[in-house]
Design an enzyme around this catalytic site. Sequence first.
Site, PDB file in Angstrom:
ATOM      1  N   GLY A 115       0.771  -1.108  -0.061  1.00  0.00           N
ATOM      2  CA  GLY A 115       0.170  -0.206   0.095  1.00  0.00           C
ATOM      3  C   GLY A 115       1.073   1.083   0.019  1.00  0.00           C
ATOM      4  O   GLY A 115       1.893   1.236  -0.465  1.00  0.00           O
ATOM      5  N   CYS A 116       0.492   2.433   0.423  1.00  0.00           N
ATOM      6  CA  CYS A 116       1.099   3.684   0.797  1.00  0.00           C
ATOM      7  C   CYS A 116       2.432   3.359   1.308  1.00  0.00           C
ATOM      8  O   CYS A 116       2.904   2.844   2.438  1.00  0.00           O
ATOM      9  CB  CYS A 116       0.338   4.692   1.497  1.00  0.00           C
ATOM     10  SG  CYS A 116       1.216   6.083   1.770  1.00  0.00           S
TER      11      CYS A 116
END
Length: 213
Positions: free
Chosen positions: A53-54
Amino acid sequence: MKNVIIIGTVILTGIIILSMGFSFQKNKETESKEIGKTMNTTGKEKEIYFAGGCFWGTEHFFKLVRGVVGTEVGYANATKENPTYEEVCTGNTGATETVKVIYDPEVIDLSLLIDLYIQSIDPTSLNKQGNDRGTQYRTGIYYTDNQDAPLVTQKLHELSLSINSPVVVENEPLKNFFDAETYHQDYLDKNPGGYCHIGPGLFEIAKKANPAK
């Protein structure tokens, strides 16, 4: 004569300013390449790449683990050379936000790093982690040493059996990795209140995951 002196002074001043500007630009380029790479090396380090993810939170998570000696955020397995963040966000580059993790195998083994990574993601969520959605937020483990492949495969298979659900974490050799922009490196260190899909509790787990013996 005064005009000649004035013109000469102006030209000299211009040269000095241009020289300072060039030096500043070189310093910025050096900073861009070096940030996130400061570490005490022994020559025995290994690397593994995690997309979770981020990349802000994933990098911060692994920086807290004893035995991890360096991290860097970037874009992995892209179809375009040196994509920018804006280009990656379009979903047209094939890149995924990824963290390069450099670790000392004499202090921590890959098995524990994978276990920690799995705790930091939702392995059943395709192209989505937390509030972030898009192919650039897909999860994956990318290796540069083919000897790591069996362990990655085993860990993801065991995970699939334990949760009785399909795991959508990519398991591939690293094709390429391009440094992300300087402001992304060590982002949560520079911006403690910045967004992160990883909760504080997991950061505490990372800190305590590999205590000194």
